[in-house]
Design a protein around this motif. Sequence first.
Motif, PDB file in Angstrom:
ATOM      1  N   GLY A 168      -8.983  33.516 -16.205  1.00  0.00           N
ATOM      2  CA  GLY A 168      -9.877  34.558 -15.707  1.00  0.00           C
ATOM      3  C   GLY A 168      -9.209  35.482 -14.717  1.00  0.00           C
ATOM      4  O   GLY A 168      -9.850  36.404 -14.211  1.00  0.00           O
ATOM      5  N   ALA A 169      -7.913  35.260 -14.448  1.00  0.00           N
ATOM      6  CA  ALA A 169      -7.187  36.145 -13.534  1.00  0.00           C
ATOM      7  C   ALA A 169      -7.047  37.542 -14.109  1.00  0.00           C
ATOM      8  O   ALA A 169      -6.987  38.530 -13.370  1.00  0.00           O
ATOM      9  N   SER A 170      -6.984  37.627 -15.436  1.00  0.00           N
ATOM     10  CA  SER A 170      -6.961  38.919 -16.128  1.00  0.00           C
ATOM     11  C   SER A 170      -8.048  38.941 -17.186  1.00  0.00           C
ATOM     12  O   SER A 170      -8.363  37.918 -17.804  1.00  0.00           O
ATOM     13  N   ILE A 171      -8.610  40.113 -17.388  1.00  0.00           N
ATOM     14  CA  ILE A 171      -9.620  40.326 -18.428  1.00  0.00           C
ATOM     15  C   ILE A 171      -9.035  41.290 -19.452  1.00  0.00           C
ATOM     16  O   ILE A 171      -8.283  42.205 -19.097  1.00  0.00           O
ATOM     17  N   ALA A 172      -9.367  41.085 -20.698  1.00  0.00           N
ATOM     18  CA  ALA A 172      -8.851  41.926 -21.776  1.00  0.00           C
ATOM     19  C   ALA A 172      -9.982  42.643 -22.489  1.00  0.00           C
ATOM     20  O   ALA A 172     -11.121  42.159 -22.529  1.00  0.00           O
ATOM     21  N   CYS A 173      -9.666  43.803 -23.050  1.00  0.00           N
ATOM     22  CA  CYS A 173     -10.621  44.516 -23.899  1.00  0.00           C
ATOM     23  C   CYS A 173      -9.983  44.837 -25.245  1.00  0.00           C
ATOM     24  O   CYS A 173      -8.758  44.875 -25.375  1.00  0.00           O
ATOM     25  N   PHE A 174     -10.827  45.082 -26.226  1.00  0.00           N
ATOM     26  CA  PHE A 174     -10.432  45.276 -27.622  1.00  0.00           C
ATOM     27  C   PHE A 174     -10.762  46.717 -27.987  1.00  0.00           C
ATOM     28  O   PHE A 174     -11.923  47.064 -28.193  1.00  0.00           O
ATOM     29  N   ALA A 175      -9.739  47.564 -28.026  1.00  0.00           N
ATOM     30  CA  ALA A 175      -9.952  49.009 -28.156  1.00  0.00           C
ATOM     31  C   ALA A 175      -9.735  49.469 -29.587  1.00  0.00           C
ATOM     32  O   ALA A 175      -8.667  49.966 -29.945  1.00  0.00           O
ATOM     33  N   LEU A 176     -10.782  49.311 -30.410  1.00  0.00           N
ATOM     34  CA  LEU A 176     -10.740  49.733 -31.810  1.00  0.00           C
ATOM     35  C   LEU A 176     -11.671  50.910 -32.066  1.00  0.00           C
ATOM     36  O   LEU A 176     -11.249  51.942 -32.587  1.00  0.00           O
ATOM     37  N   THR A 177     -12.944  50.783 -31.699  1.00  0.00           N
ATOM     38  CA  THR A 177     -13.950  51.793 -32.012  1.00  0.00           C
ATOM     39  C   THR A 177     -13.644  53.124 -31.334  1.00  0.00           C
ATOM     40  O   THR A 177     -13.239  53.172 -30.172  1.00  0.00           O
ATOM     41  N   GLU A 178     -13.870  54.210 -32.073  1.00  0.00           N
ATOM     42  CA  GLU A 178     -13.659  55.561 -31.548  1.00  0.00           C
ATOM     43  C   GLU A 178     -14.943  56.373 -31.668  1.00  0.00           C
ATOM     44  O   GLU A 178     -15.865  55.990 -32.407  1.00  0.00           O
ATOM     45  N   PRO A 179     -15.028  57.498 -30.943  1.00  0.00           N
ATOM     46  CA  PRO A 179     -16.245  58.310 -31.007  1.00  0.00           C
ATOM     47  C   PRO A 179     -16.624  58.715 -32.431  1.00  0.00           C
ATOM     48  O   PRO A 179     -17.812  58.798 -32.747  1.00  0.00           O
ATOM     49  N   GLY A 180     -15.650  58.963 -33.281  1.00  0.00           N
ATOM     50  CA  GLY A 180     -15.953  59.413 -34.639  1.00  0.00           C
ATOM     51  C   GLY A 180     -15.748  58.380 -35.716  1.00  0.00           C
ATOM     52  O   GLY A 180     -15.995  58.643 -36.891  1.00  0.00           O
ATOM     53  N   THR A 181     -15.270  57.184 -35.349  1.00  0.00           N
ATOM     54  CA  THR A 181     -15.009  56.151 -36.356  1.00  0.00           C
ATOM     55  C   THR A 181     -15.494  54.809 -35.842  1.00  0.00           C
ATOM     56  O   THR A 181     -14.835  54.167 -35.034  1.00  0.00           O
ATOM     57  N   GLY A 182     -16.687  54.412 -36.292  1.00  0.00           N
ATOM     58  CA  GLY A 182     -17.210  53.100 -35.951  1.00  0.00           C
ATOM     59  C   GLY A 182     -16.954  52.141 -37.093  1.00  0.00           C
ATOM     60  O   GLY A 182     -15.976  51.391 -37.104  1.00  0.00           O
ATOM     61  N   SER A 183     -17.818  52.191 -38.106  1.00  0.00           N
ATOM     62  CA  SER A 183     -17.637  51.333 -39.278  1.00  0.00           C
ATOM     63  C   SER A 183     -16.385  51.689 -40.071  1.00  0.00           C
ATOM     64  O   SER A 183     -15.801  50.840 -40.738  1.00  0.00           O
ATOM     65  N   ASP A 184     -15.958  52.938 -39.985  1.00  0.00           N
ATOM     66  CA  ASP A 184     -14.793  53.412 -40.752  1.00  0.00           C
ATOM     67  C   ASP A 184     -13.534  53.318 -39.898  1.00  0.00           C
ATOM     68  O   ASP A 184     -12.829  54.301 -39.664  1.00  0.00           O
ATOM     69  N   ALA A 185     -13.239  52.089 -39.442  1.00  0.00           N
ATOM     70  CA  ALA A 185     -12.135  51.909 -38.496  1.00  0.00           C
ATOM     71  C   ALA A 185     -10.776  52.231 -39.088  1.00  0.00           C
ATOM     72  O   ALA A 185      -9.833  52.553 -38.354  1.00  0.00           O
ATOM     73  N   ALA A 186     -10.640  52.158 -40.405  1.00  0.00           N
ATOM     74  CA  ALA A 186      -9.340  52.432 -41.028  1.00  0.00           C
ATOM     75  C   ALA A 186      -8.920  53.887 -40.874  1.00  0.00           C
ATOM     76  O   ALA A 186      -7.752  54.226 -41.075  1.00  0.00           O
ATOM     77  N   ASN A 187      -9.866  54.751 -40.504  1.00  0.00           N
ATOM     78  CA  ASN A 187      -9.560  56.170 -40.336  1.00  0.00           C
ATOM     79  C   ASN A 187      -9.532  56.592 -38.874  1.00  0.00           C
ATOM     80  O   ASN A 187      -9.807  57.752 -38.545  1.00  0.00           O
ATOM     81  N   LEU A 188      -9.190  55.666 -37.985  1.00  0.00           N
ATOM     82  CA  LEU A 188      -9.115  56.006 -36.572  1.00  0.00           C
ATOM     83  C   LEU A 188      -8.069  57.102 -36.324  1.00  0.00           C
ATOM     84  O   LEU A 188      -7.126  57.268 -37.110  1.00  0.00           O
ATOM     85  N   THR A 189      -8.245  57.838 -35.230  1.00  0.00           N
ATOM     86  CA  THR A 189      -7.416  59.016 -34.978  1.00  0.00           C
ATOM     87  C   THR A 189      -6.497  58.876 -33.760  1.00  0.00           C
ATOM     88  O   THR A 189      -5.643  59.737 -33.543  1.00  0.00           O
ATOM     89  N   THR A 190      -6.680  57.848 -32.947  1.00  0.00           N
ATOM     90  CA  THR A 190      -5.750  57.624 -31.838  1.00  0.00           C
ATOM     91  C   THR A 190      -4.344  57.469 -32.399  1.00  0.00           C
ATOM     92  O   THR A 190      -4.128  56.742 -33.365  1.00  0.00           O
ATOM     93  N   ARG A 191      -3.387  58.153 -31.771  1.00  0.00           N
ATOM     94  CA  ARG A 191      -2.034  58.179 -32.329  1.00  0.00           C
ATOM     95  C   ARG A 191      -1.036  57.515 -31.387  1.00  0.00           C
ATOM     96  O   ARG A 191      -1.149  57.611 -30.157  1.00  0.00           O
ATOM     97  N   ALA A 192      -0.072  56.841 -32.004  1.00  0.00           N
ATOM     98  CA  ALA A 192       1.069  56.271 -31.294  1.00  0.00           C
ATOM     99  C   ALA A 192       2.329  56.889 -31.886  1.00  0.00           C
ATOM    100  O   ALA A 192       2.613  56.707 -33.085  1.00  0.00           O
ATOM    101  N   VAL A 193       3.058  57.625 -31.064  1.00  0.00           N
ATOM    102  CA  VAL A 193       4.253  58.338 -31.524  1.00  0.00           C
ATOM    103  C   VAL A 193       5.487  57.671 -30.921  1.00  0.00           C
ATOM    104  O   VAL A 193       5.554  57.446 -29.705  1.00  0.00           O
ATOM    105  N   ARG A 194       6.463  57.387 -31.770  1.00  0.00           N
ATOM    106  CA  ARG A 194       7.688  56.727 -31.300  1.00  0.00           C
ATOM    107  C   ARG A 194       8.533  57.707 -30.493  1.00  0.00           C
ATOM    108  O   ARG A 194       8.723  58.863 -30.883  1.00  0.00           O
ATOM    109  N   ASP A 195       9.028  57.220 -29.347  1.00  0.00           N
ATOM    110  CA  ASP A 195       9.912  58.018 -28.498  1.00  0.00           C
ATOM    111  C   ASP A 195      11.019  57.089 -28.009  1.00  0.00           C
ATOM    112  O   ASP A 195      10.891  56.446 -26.966  1.00  0.00           O
ATOM    113  N   GLY A 196      12.102  57.013 -28.767  1.00  0.00           N
ATOM    114  CA  GLY A 196      13.176  56.089 -28.442  1.00  0.00           C
ATOM    115  C   GLY A 196      12.710  54.654 -28.566  1.00  0.00           C
ATOM    116  O   GLY A 196      12.219  54.233 -29.619  1.00  0.00           O
ATOM    117  N   ASP A 197      12.815  53.902 -27.492  1.00  0.00           N
ATOM    118  CA  ASP A 197      12.365  52.511 -27.487  1.00  0.00           C
ATOM    119  C   ASP A 197      10.915  52.372 -27.038  1.00  0.00           C
ATOM    120  O   ASP A 197      10.420  51.247 -26.876  1.00  0.00           O
TER     121      ASP A 197
END
Length: 382
Positions: free
Chosen positions: A117-146
Motif C-alpha cells: 500500500g506504499a504505492s497505488i497504481a492506476c490502469f490508464a486505458l479508457t479515453e474520452p473518445g474510446t471506451g468500448s472501442d479500446a483498440a482504437n485509442l489515440t494516445t501516442r508513444a513516439v520513440r526517441d532514442g532509448d
Amino acid sequence: MNLELSEEQDALRRTAAEFVDREIVPHAAAWDRAEEIDRSVIGRLGDLGFLGMTLPEEYGGSEGDHLAYCLVLEELGRGDSAVRGVVSVSLGLVGKSIASYGTDEQKRAWLPRIASGASIACFALTEPGTGSDAANLTTRAVRDGDDWIITGNKMFITNGTWADVALVFARSGGEGHRGISAFLVPTDEPGFEARVIHGKLGLRGQATAELVLDGVRVPDSARLAPEGKGFSVAMAALAKGRMSVAAGCVGIAQGCLDAAVGYAKEREQFGKPIASRQLVQELLAGISLDVDAARLLTWRVADLIDRGLPFATESSKAKLFASEAAVRAANDALQVFGGYGYIDEYPVGKYLRDARVMTLYEGTSQIHKLLIGRALTGVNAF
C-alpha cells in the motif's frame, strides 16, 4: 468445482468481514458525502495482505488463490465499493499485470510497494473518445532514442489522482490493436497531470480522474511486455478484472440482502413486521437468489483461473450477471425500505448508486453479451 471453503479461506473471509465492519462500514456514508475515502485505510489493507493477494511472496505478496481474493473483494464491496475499487485496480489490474509481464527490475520496483500500500497504481486505458472501442485509442508513444514520449488523454481512471504509477496504453505503431504498447509511467514525471472528476452518481469516495500526458518521457525499460503487445496485456488484465468487479457486486447484493432482511423484521406496518407480508418476502427471495447465482458464477471463474483453465467467457458471464444482479438487489432492497431507503442514513441508496456503474465499466453489459454470443457461435458481431 469444490464449493466448500478451506479453513484458511474461511478464516480470511472472517478477517475481511471484521475489518470491513470495523474500519469501513461506520465511515462509508461520510466518505460518500465528502467524495473521498480516508487514505489511511490503504495502509491497513496492505498490512492485512489484501493488496498483495495472489502476488509472489518474493515480491512482497501474500500469494493465495483467486477464490480467496474474491472472498475479500466481496466483503469490501459490501462495505464500500469505492474501497473495493482501489484493490481491484491497483492490485488486480496493474499489480497482476506486472507480475505476469514485467521484468525482474519492474517487479522489484513496483510489486512490494503495491502489495504494502506504499504505492497505488492506476490502469490508464479508457479515453474520452474510446471506451468500448479500446483498440482504437489515440494516445501516442513516439520513440526517441532509448526513450518514449507519450502524449494523450485518459478518462474515468480509478485511483487517477492517488496513483504513484500509471499503466498507460498508447499507440506505438499502426492502427488497430497490434499497434498498442503498455508503459509503466511514474505519475510524478513532467507532463503528467491528473484532474479529479467530481459529482459522480456513485463510487463518490473513489479517486476518479482524467489523465493528461503532455510529452511525458519514459525510458524503454518502462515498457511492459514486448512492443505492440499492449492490447493483449490490457485484455488479459480485464478478463481477471471482470471477476474482481463481479465479486464486488456480490458484496453489494449481499449487503442489500442483509439490510433488507434486518429492516423487514424490525419495521412494523398494520401491527405486524413487514417481513410477514408476502410481497416483501418475494422481494427478499429474489435478492437472495441473485446473491447465490452471482456468487457461484464468480467463484467458478476463480476456480478456473486457479486450475489454469480458460476462463474469459465465464468471466464475462459472471461480470454481466453480477453487475445487473447488484442493481436489481439494490433497487428491490430500496423498495423494502420504502421512503427511508431514499435517505442516506440507510445504506441501500448508496448501494444502488454504486451498483449502477458496474454495468458500464470493464465492459458494458451489451459488450459482454456480444462476447458471450461470439463464444457460442464463433461469429463476431462487433
